[in-house]
Design an enzyme around this catalytic site. Structure first.
Site, short mmCIF file in Angstrom:
data_model
loop_
_atom_site.label_atom_id
_atom_site.label_comp_id
_atom_site.label_asym_id
_atom_site.label_seq_id
_atom_site.Cartn_x
_atom_site.Cartn_y
_atom_site.Cartn_z
N GLN A 25 0.50 -1.28 0.23
CA GLN A 25 -0.12 0.09 -0.16
C GLN A 25 0.62 1.30 0.21
O GLN A 25 0.08 2.06 -1.34
CB GLN A 25 -0.65 -0.26 1.26
CG GLN A 25 -1.75 1.25 1.25
CD GLN A 25 -2.94 1.19 2.31
OE1 GLN A 25 -3.04 2.08 2.79
NE2 GLN A 25 -3.28 -0.25 3.21
N ASP A 43 12.04 -11.34 -14.30
CA ASP A 43 12.11 -11.14 -12.35
C ASP A 43 13.73 -10.85 -12.19
O ASP A 43 14.99 -11.19 -12.93
CB ASP A 43 12.57 -13.26 -13.00
CG ASP A 43 13.49 -14.00 -11.82
OD1 ASP A 43 14.03 -13.37 -10.96
OD2 ASP A 43 13.93 -14.96 -12.25
N LYS A 53 16.31 -11.37 -9.95
CA LYS A 53 16.92 -12.40 -9.34
C LYS A 53 17.68 -12.59 -11.22
O LYS A 53 18.37 -14.14 -10.47
CB LYS A 53 16.37 -13.38 -8.58
CG LYS A 53 16.40 -12.61 -7.65
CD LYS A 53 16.13 -13.27 -6.28
CE LYS A 53 15.88 -12.76 -5.28
NZ LYS A 53 14.88 -12.80 -3.80
N GLU A 100 1.07 -1.10 8.04
CA GLU A 100 0.59 -0.57 9.24
C GLU A 100 0.22 0.37 9.82
O GLU A 100 0.41 0.89 10.71
CB GLU A 100 -0.85 -0.17 8.40
CG GLU A 100 -2.01 0.60 8.57
CD GLU A 100 -1.87 2.24 8.23
OE1 GLU A 100 -1.24 2.44 7.41
OE2 GLU A 100 -1.88 3.03 8.69
N GLY A 118 -7.91 20.72 19.43
CA GLY A 118 -7.43 21.91 18.78
C GLY A 118 -8.33 22.65 19.96
O GLY A 118 -8.26 21.83 21.19
N GLY A 119 -8.17 24.08 19.84
CA GLY A 119 -8.76 24.49 21.24
C GLY A 119 -9.63 24.93 21.55
O GLY A 119 -10.37 24.91 22.03
N GLN A 120 -11.01 24.09 20.50
CA GLN A 120 -12.10 24.38 20.56
C GLN A 120 -12.56 23.00 20.19
O GLN A 120 -12.87 22.14 19.97
CB GLN A 120 -12.42 24.65 18.77
CG GLN A 120 -12.28 26.22 18.00
CD GLN A 120 -12.63 27.26 19.19
OE1 GLN A 120 -13.29 27.40 19.98
NE2 GLN A 120 -11.97 28.15 19.21
N1 CAO Z 1 11.63 -10.55 -9.18
C1 CAO Z 1 12.77 -11.63 -7.94
N2 CAO Z 1 12.48 -11.09 -6.64
C2 CAO Z 1 11.16 -9.80 -6.67
C3 CAO Z 1 10.95 -9.41 -7.17
C4 CAO Z 1 11.00 -9.18 -9.04
N3 CAO Z 1 9.94 -8.79 -9.60
N4 CAO Z 1 10.55 -8.23 -6.86
C5 CAO Z 1 10.85 -8.68 -5.48
N5 CAO Z 1 11.58 -9.76 -5.00
C6 CAO Z 1 12.08 -10.19 -4.01
C7 CAO Z 1 13.29 -9.39 -3.60
O1 CAO Z 1 14.30 -9.35 -3.86
C8 CAO Z 1 13.21 -9.41 -2.03
O2 CAO Z 1 14.10 -10.84 -1.98
P1 CAO Z 1 15.03 -10.96 -1.15
O3 CAO Z 1 14.63 -10.73 0.61
O4 CAO Z 1 15.80 -12.34 -1.04
O5 CAO Z 1 16.89 -9.95 -1.14
C9 CAO Z 1 11.48 -10.36 -1.45
O6 CAO Z 1 11.34 -10.70 -2.82
C10 CAO Z 1 10.95 -9.63 -0.75
O7 CAO Z 1 10.84 -8.34 -0.64
P2 CAO Z 1 10.03 -7.70 1.30
O8 CAO Z 1 11.30 -8.30 2.40
O9 CAO Z 1 10.15 -5.97 0.81
O10 CAO Z 1 8.85 -8.21 0.84
P3 CAO Z 1 8.01 -8.88 2.19
O11 CAO Z 1 6.79 -9.17 1.46
O12 CAO Z 1 8.24 -10.17 2.51
O13 CAO Z 1 7.48 -8.41 3.54
C11 CAO Z 1 6.96 -5.67 3.30
C12 CAO Z 1 6.99 -7.04 3.20
C13 CAO Z 1 5.76 -4.83 3.36
C14 CAO Z 1 6.33 -5.83 5.07
C15 CAO Z 1 8.25 -5.00 3.95
O14 CAO Z 1 8.31 -4.66 2.17
C16 CAO Z 1 8.92 -4.03 4.01
O15 CAO Z 1 9.20 -3.55 5.08
N6 CAO Z 1 8.76 -2.37 3.32
C17 CAO Z 1 9.09 -0.81 4.04
C18 CAO Z 1 8.30 -1.21 5.01
C19 CAO Z 1 6.53 -0.65 4.14
O16 CAO Z 1 6.19 0.05 2.82
N7 CAO Z 1 5.13 -1.41 4.79
C20 CAO Z 1 3.58 -0.74 4.27
C21 CAO Z 1 3.71 -2.05 3.16
S1 CAO Z 1 2.04 -1.80 3.01
O17 CAO Z 1 1.03 -2.04 4.32
#
Ligand code: CAO
Length: 415
Positions: A17, A73, A75, A139, A247-249
């Site tokens: 999000q 991808d 990677k 969030e 606020g103040g109101q």
């Molecule tokens: N092709 C291949 N790999 C991909 C890719 C793609 N197109 N896009 C992402 N990836 C891989 C990344 O390289 C990463 O791999 P590694 O961990 O092996 O390096 C992996 O996907 C996952 O990325 P992530 O750790 O960001 O994803 P998650 O689902 O585990 O975590 C979240 C999600 C939101 C907790 C984390 O991204 C985060 O803390 N973000 C910052 C704070 C934030 O924005 N939070 C709000 C989210 S909205 O509620």
């Protein structure tokens, strides 16, 4: 008509999000937003909270309008080459991965600068530098760590999170401002820069008034506009203030006609000082206009709950809309508690483009929230979110790949 951000190219490497709200805003302001997604699955929200089987969820569609989607991808070495070609071509890379992910992909700040010194790299992270900088954050974690939860709710209840997505969408908004400021600065410096919006910081920025109150409490040990005054007690930290105004109101939420069966038959009522006389006349308490116990804001503070109880006797005889009509004639600030159903059906919000109906090829028609920022020279037209990888080939061709090369990349799973 031209758009404010015409010509700006965004490499949208965001998911869930917070990041997507930011890039959606930039797209609404005219930027070309290319969303990079995982091959096969895409942004995880495409499949979350689905209301129709095998169709992109509202979670996804409502955060990704006006964007193009490419699957890569990252990677796969050839996939990574595509990503780097995008880095060279774009103005801004926006990402909200967990800390360290971009570095592990090989896209360090140094690498990005060597590819494109004008590139702005904008990131949402849960926390800024410090003890929690490596944490993943969603969030509600941000609401709790940013001071919102401890100050929301009622004194005798637990901390509460709020329905407003101040951690995700709020931080996305902050990041969007940082990006346009960096684009502006780049006009004179010619350089890109890193822009960081931490969710804890974003929430705290929106809870600024509570840090104000912490310092007032430290000095005075009491805050007279809080419901704890005069009969309750104050501790060391800013308490939860129920529905008191920040606020103040002084204000509070009051029952209206029908409250017994309708959970939203309520109105927010503000006893603004300049209209005190009118308030007294409307509710039939003319004596309070001159009574020294009620005539001044200071005198009213210890009696606020009793005053609101008396006003509520009046609001309970009116629907929230009838009360609004009467109170607005007297310039008394108030607001109906609107349900999402009422908001969805409100004609004036449809007219301004704040609530928009969008057509989607697999979902059909659905409602979304349009651009809340209205610009006279840069109107927003909300267009549907892209299907997964809908624009992969189109974007690769723009990057100079031939159709044969695209087919090869596809065959090896790089796109
Ligand atoms: N092709 C291949 N790999 C991909 C890719 C793609 N197109 N896009 C992402 N990836 C891989 C990344 O390289 C990463 O791999 P590694 O961990 O092996 O390096 C992996 O996907 C996952 O990325 P992530 O750790 O960001 O994803 P998650 O689902 O585990 O975590 C979240 C999600 C939101 C907790 C984390 O991204 C985060 O803390 N973000 C910052 C704070 C934030 O924005 N939070 C709000 C989210 S909205 O509620």
């Amino acid at each position: 008509m031209s758009k404010a951000l015409d010509g700006v190219r965004i490499l949208d490497f965001t998911h869930v999000q917070s990041g997507p709200t930011c890039t959606q805003l930039l797209a609404w302001m005219g930027a070309d937003v290319v969303k990079v997604e995982r091959v096969g699955s895409g942004d995880i929200t495409r499949g979350q909270l689905r209301d129709i089987p095998d169709v992109d969820s509202l979670y996804f569609t409502m955060l990704n309008h006006n964007k193009r989607s490419i699957t890569i991808d990252t990677k796969n070495p050839n996939g990574k080459a595509v990503l780097e070609a995008l880095v060279k071509r774009c103005d801004v890379l926006v990402e909200n991965f967990a800390p360290g992910v971009l570095d592990r992909m090989g896209l360090t700040w140094e690498r990005i600068q060597s590819l494109n010194p004008r590139m702005i790299v904008a990131s949402v992270k849960g926390f800024g530098p410090g003890p929690y900088e490596d944490c993943k954050v969603y969030e509600n974690v941000a609401q709790c760590a940013g001071g919102s939860a401890s100050t929301t709710g009622f004194d005798d209840g637990p901390p509460l999170v709020t329905g407003a997505q101040i951690g995700d969408s709020g931080t996305g908004l902050h990041l969007a401002l940082g990006i346009v400021a960096a684009l502006y600065q780049r006009i004179t410096t010619g350089r890109g820069q890193q822009v960081l919006a931490a969710m804890q910081d974003g929430v705290l920025n929106l809870c600024r008034v509570k840090l104000r109150d912490q310092q007032r409490l430290d000095r005075l040990h009491v805050m007279e506009e809080y419901p704890q005054f005069p009969n309750g007690s104050f501790g060391e930290a800013v308490p939860r203030a129920g529905n008191a105004s920040g606020g103040g109101q002084p204000g509070w939420i009051l029952k209206c006609k029908g409250w017994e069966t309708d959970p939203n038959a309520y109105i927010y009522f503000i006893t603004q000082a300049p209209v005190w006389e009118d308030i007294c006349k409307v509710i039939g308490e003319e004596g309070w206009i001159t009574d020294p116990d009620y005539a001044t804001p200071k005198a009213r503070l210890p009696r606020l709950m009793q005053i609101f109880a008396r006003i509520e006797e009046w609001t309970k005889t009116k629907t929230k809309f009838e009360a609004m009509d009467i109170l607005n004639k007297h310039d008394i600030p108030c607001g109906p508690i609107l349900s999402m159903k009422e908001i969805a059906n409100e004609p004036s919000l449809r007219k301004t483009g704040t609530v928009v109906e969008v057509d989607h090829p697999t979902r059909g028609k659905y409602l979304t929230v349009g651009n809340p920022i209205k610009m006279s020279d840069s109107p927003t037209e909300v267009t549907r979110s892209p299907l997964l990888g809908e624009h992969t080939e189109e974007i690769l061709v723009e990057l100079g790949y031939t159709k044969d090369q695209v087919a090869t990349l596809r065959a090896e799973g790089a796109i």
